[in-house]
Design an enzyme around this catalytic site. Structure first.
Site, PDB file in Angstrom:
ATOM      1  N   SER A 114       0.825  -1.219   0.000  1.00 40.54           N
ATOM      2  CA  SER A 114       0.000   0.000   0.000  1.00 40.54           C
ATOM      3  C   SER A 114       0.855   1.263   0.000  1.00 40.54           C
ATOM      4  CB  SER A 114      -0.893  -0.001   1.241  1.00 40.54           C
ATOM      5  OG  SER A 114      -1.507   1.253   1.398  1.00 40.54           O
ATOM      6  N   TYR A 163      -1.061   0.059  10.320  1.00 35.86           N
ATOM      7  CA  TYR A 163      -1.289  -0.504   8.975  1.00 35.86           C
ATOM      8  C   TYR A 163      -0.103  -0.165   8.066  1.00 35.86           C
ATOM      9  CZ  TYR A 163      -3.560  -1.097   4.384  1.00 35.86           C
ATOM     10  OH  TYR A 163      -3.863  -1.470   3.093  1.00 35.86           O
TER      11      TYR A 163
END
Ligand code: NAP
Length: 254
Positions: A148, A161
């Site tokens: 990501s 995250y």
């Protein structure tokens, strides 16, 4: 559906988190290109069955596989279960991922941290290790980690995250070094904002926040799951034969 020229007819491809979103699109695209696909899911059985059915309708083979990757036993056995069902594993797509808890880091609890790291970094490590065992036997393998761009921003509500995806990219680099001698090529796809249900499931989601996020994207729109799937097929196919240890951003200029 796909612009790859490679046929995956003799390839066995396991896609984790393939019941929905990016994983479902990737599984479908590999299936349409002839692969035998392991369609893994945690709880959305109907979604996984639908993906498998569409692969079979297109003339391909699919195995639906369940398992919560928070569970160490699943992390250790998912790949060997797929190998038993399909005869081997040629491509592993470590796609299953999530952000547990979406809270300012001053309030984040340890469980959210542990679960996010376990799913996004620990699971790909153990699945890749198992896949290596089979891939080294034939001297051919491709591992694709779905990462990501979040790690670029390090937003205060999703630091854990971002850290998990940075860890995943570190695995890509390290495993690529080790895999090279066996022709096991390992790469990351660093996704930008992709239109799946993921964002709406995060605590505190609002259309306004989503739009703010979109404003940072040069193309001013979210990508589609197929945009990521195409990149996965590119890397696993002949076009990717001389690419390893790389991290590719597919993010519309984000
Ligand atoms: N969408 C984006 O904008 C975006 C951006 C950057 C990176 N990514 C990454 O892309 C990947 C896919 O995201 P997505 O947007 O397609 O998400 P999604 O639509 O929420 O799909 C997530 C998939 O992961 C599975 N999963 C979730 N928790 C699991 C667990 N504990 N054990 C096993 N499987 C689990 C889900 O299975 P069930 O539904 O069956 O539970 C589902 O198949 C993730 O790694 C995510 O971090 C997405």
């Amino acid at each position: 559906m796909t612009d790859t020229t490679t046929s995956f007819k003799d390839r066995r491809v396991l896609v984790t988190g393939a019941s929905t979103g990016i994983g479902a699109a990737t599984a479908r695209m590999f299936g349409a290109a002839g692969a035998c696909v392991g369609v893994h899911y945690r709880q959305a059985r109907e979604g996984a069955e639908a993906v498998a059915a569409s692969i079979r309708e297109a003339g391909g083979q699919a195995h639906v596989m369940a398992g919560d990757l928070q569970d160490g036993a699943v992390r250790r056995t998912l790949v060997s279960d797929f190998v038993r069902a399909s005869g081997g594993i040629d491509v592993l797509v470590n796609n299953a991922g999530a952000c547990y808890g979406y809270a300012h880091f001053t309030e984040l609890d340890e469980d959210s941290w542990d679960h996010t790291l376990a799913l996004n970094a620990k699971a790909p490590f153990f699945l890749s290790r198992e896949a290596f065992l089979d891939m080294t036997l034939r001297g051919w393998g491709r591992i694709i980690n779905i990462s990501s761009v979040s790690q670029k921003y390090g937003g205060p509500r999703s630091l854990h995250y971002s850290a998990s995806k940075a860890a995943l990219d570190a695995l890509t680099v390290g495993l690529a070094r080790e895999g090279a001698q066996y022709n096991i090529l390992v790469n990351s796809i660093r996704c930008g904002l992709i239109e799946t249900g993921m964002h709406r499931r995060v605590d505190g989601y609002s259309d306004e926040l989503f739009q703010k996020r979109l404003d940072k994207v040069l193309l001013k729109r979210a990508g589609s799951p197929d945009d990521i799937a195409r990149m996965a097929l590119f890397l696993a196919g002949e076009s990717g034969n001389f690419i390893t240890g790389e991290i590719f951003t597919v993010a519309g200029g984000d």
